[in-house]
Design an enzyme around this catalytic site. Structure first.
Site, PDB file in Angstrom:
ATOM      1  N   HIS A 224      -0.770  -3.332   2.129  1.00  0.00           N
ATOM      2  CA  HIS A 224      -0.136  -2.044   1.853  1.00  0.00           C
ATOM      3  C   HIS A 224       0.914  -1.633   2.890  1.00  0.00           C
ATOM      4  CE1 HIS A 224      -3.407  -0.840   4.600  1.00  0.00           C
ATOM      5  NE2 HIS A 224      -2.742   0.278   4.825  1.00  0.00           N
ATOM      6  N   ASP A 225       0.703  -1.971   4.149  1.00  0.00           N
ATOM      7  CA  ASP A 225       1.650  -1.542   5.180  1.00  0.00           C
ATOM      8  C   ASP A 225       2.384  -2.703   5.821  1.00  0.00           C
ATOM      9  OD1 ASP A 225       1.571   1.178   5.009  1.00  0.00           O
ATOM     10  OD2 ASP A 225       0.021   1.452   6.529  1.00  0.00           O
ATOM     11  N   LYS A 228       5.648  -2.175   7.703  1.00  0.00           N
ATOM     12  CA  LYS A 228       5.713  -1.581   9.040  1.00  0.00           C
ATOM     13  C   LYS A 228       5.925  -2.631  10.129  1.00  0.00           C
ATOM     14  CE  LYS A 228       3.393   2.756   8.104  1.00  0.00           C
ATOM     15  NZ  LYS A 228       2.173   3.581   8.216  1.00  0.00           N
ATOM     16  N   HIS A 253       9.332   1.815   5.164  1.00  0.00           N
ATOM     17  CA  HIS A 253       8.429   0.664   5.252  1.00  0.00           C
ATOM     18  C   HIS A 253       7.868   0.258   3.891  1.00  0.00           C
ATOM     19  CE1 HIS A 253       5.010   3.511   5.043  1.00  0.00           C
ATOM     20  NE2 HIS A 253       4.287   2.460   4.718  1.00  0.00           N
ATOM     21  N   HIS A 278       1.933   3.830  -2.535  1.00  0.00           N
ATOM     22  CA  HIS A 278       0.707   4.466  -2.031  1.00  0.00           C
ATOM     23  C   HIS A 278       0.982   5.728  -1.220  1.00  0.00           C
ATOM     24  CE1 HIS A 278       1.707   1.859   1.447  1.00  0.00           C
ATOM     25  NE2 HIS A 278       0.970   2.689   2.190  1.00  0.00           N
ATOM     26  N   HIS A 279       2.273   6.062  -0.986  1.00  0.00           N
ATOM     27  CA  HIS A 279       2.608   7.332  -0.348  1.00  0.00           C
ATOM     28  C   HIS A 279       3.226   8.328  -1.333  1.00  0.00           C
ATOM     29  CE1 HIS A 279       1.515   6.430   3.761  1.00  0.00           C
ATOM     30  NE2 HIS A 279       2.156   5.264   3.691  1.00  0.00           N
ATOM     31  N   ASP A 307      -6.655   5.148   1.897  1.00  0.00           N
ATOM     32  CA  ASP A 307      -5.818   5.007   3.082  1.00  0.00           C
ATOM     33  C   ASP A 307      -5.817   6.288   3.914  1.00  0.00           C
ATOM     34  OD1 ASP A 307      -3.996   3.544   4.714  1.00  0.00           O
ATOM     35  OD2 ASP A 307      -2.323   4.617   3.799  1.00  0.00           O
TER      36      ASP A 307
END
Length: 366
Positions: A224-225, A228, A253, A278-279, A307
């Protein structure tokens, strides 16, 4: 085509069709034993898997009304299954009247006709032995031929299942390594990747996701990240408030992560949606696309809750960790605003009570 040939062809078609759907060695073995009983009319069928480490044959699957050998283990050279495995014949046929005294029988088992078909790869690697038995009538040459074909078809299916398992294990390790790469920069509390993967699966099951969607959710949780990795440490680890420019770098990101993930062969659209979305917020105030409500991918809506919860309950450079009760209260307050109300309802039903060990994965425990 005579009736016997038609019956044999029908049996092979049924077996082949069933094996095409098998995804694991255990499923292949189960289909072989179950259909051996029904298609050959036997009292039992056993699959003895070869364990090269222990050098034994072990009954891992059984079928039939009289099958009760599950877990029985035979050392090398012990019993008729090993005789078949070590011999050159494609099928060992032991007639009831000629059952040898050295055969391994459980107490109370009658002497009966039996067939043993070893499963070997083209390179000669032993995978196991398929065994069937019945009291009467005696097995025919046609029965031997069918079991031999069952074993050959099963060998192909087992090799395919093993290769699939290897590929999945390699992919799982790759995904985990990518997730842990972020933790190595001290961005996230140690164990964040493992915890969010475990808790995502638990929440997904509570929401009734099928195995395919659970697998996509797991992959998305791992990655998911990933975007970053491109965010400078000065931004990623900054303990204070971000400037507008820094916040823009941080928000980017998700798009960077999606672009990186697209380079991983075989990743499905559902995984990419978790990474990118997801944000997003249920009320449309999230990023990067300002999606609202049902327009946000379902798996992304699920992972968003996990998350945020894990982030809230573990310390960050810019704030202390909240208690589980405090975090749940915040999630409840954001239902219908930041989060999908249905997902929040399912998450609250998990009855999480205490934070796990920082490096552990206890979120997957009921």
């Amino acid at each position: 085509m005579n009736p016997d040939d038609r019956t044999a062809l029908t049996a092979l078609l049924e077996l082949s069709g069933a094996l095409l759907a098998a995804r694991s060695p255990g499923q292949v073995e189960g289909i072989l034993t179950r259909l051996s009983v029904s298609l050959l009319g036997t009292r039992y069928a056993l699959f003895l898997r070869f364990d090269p480490g222990a050098d034994v044959l072990r009954v891992t699957t059984q079928a039939g009304e009289h099958a009760r050998e599950l877990g029985v283990t035979l050392a090398r050279g012990q019993g008729l299954s090993w005789q078949a495995a070590l011999g050159a014949a494609p099928v060992l046929h032991v007639q009831r009247a000629a059952f040898p005294p050295g055969a391994v029988l459980l107490d109370g088992s009658p002497r009966q006709s039996a067939l043993f078909a070893p499963l070997r790869t083209p390179a000669g690697e032993l995978l196991g032995v398929l065994s069937v038995g019945r009291l009467a009538p005696e097995f025919s040459a046609r029965d031997e031929g069918l079991l031999r074909t069952f074993a050959n078809t099963g060998t192909v299916a087992l090799e395919r299942a093993r290769e699939t398992a290897r590929a999945l294990a390699t992919r799982e390790g790759t995904l985990l390594a990518l997730g842990l790469a972020l933790e190595a920069r001290d961005y996230e509390t140690q164990g964040h990747t493992a915890r969010t993967v475990a808790l995502s699966l638990r929440l997904g099951r509570a929401l009734g996701l099928d195995d395919e969607d659970l697998d996509l959710l797991r992959q998305g949780a791992y990655l998911h990240d990933i975007g970053k990795l491109s965010v400078p440490d000065g931004v990623l680890l900054k303990p204070g408030r971000l400037t507008p420019d820094e916040w823009g770098q941080m928000q980017a990101h998700v798009q960077t992560g999606e672009a990186l993930a697209r380079r991983i062969p075989g990743l499905a659209a559902g995984v990419l949606a978790v990474i990118r979305s997801h944000h997003e917020r249920w009320d449309g105030g999230g990023y990067p696309d300002g999606l609202k409500g049902e327009a946000i991918a379902p798996l992304a809506r699920i992972f968003a809750v996990v998350d945020v919860f894990d982030a809230l309950t573990h310390a960050r450079p810019y704030r202390a960790a909240l208690t589980v009760e405090e975090a749940l209260a915040l999630l409840r307050a954001e239902s219908g605003r930041q989060f999908d109300p249905r997902v929040i309802e399912a998450f609250l039903s998990l009855r999480l009570q205490s934070a796990p060990d920082p490096a552990g994965v206890a979120w997957d425990q009921p």
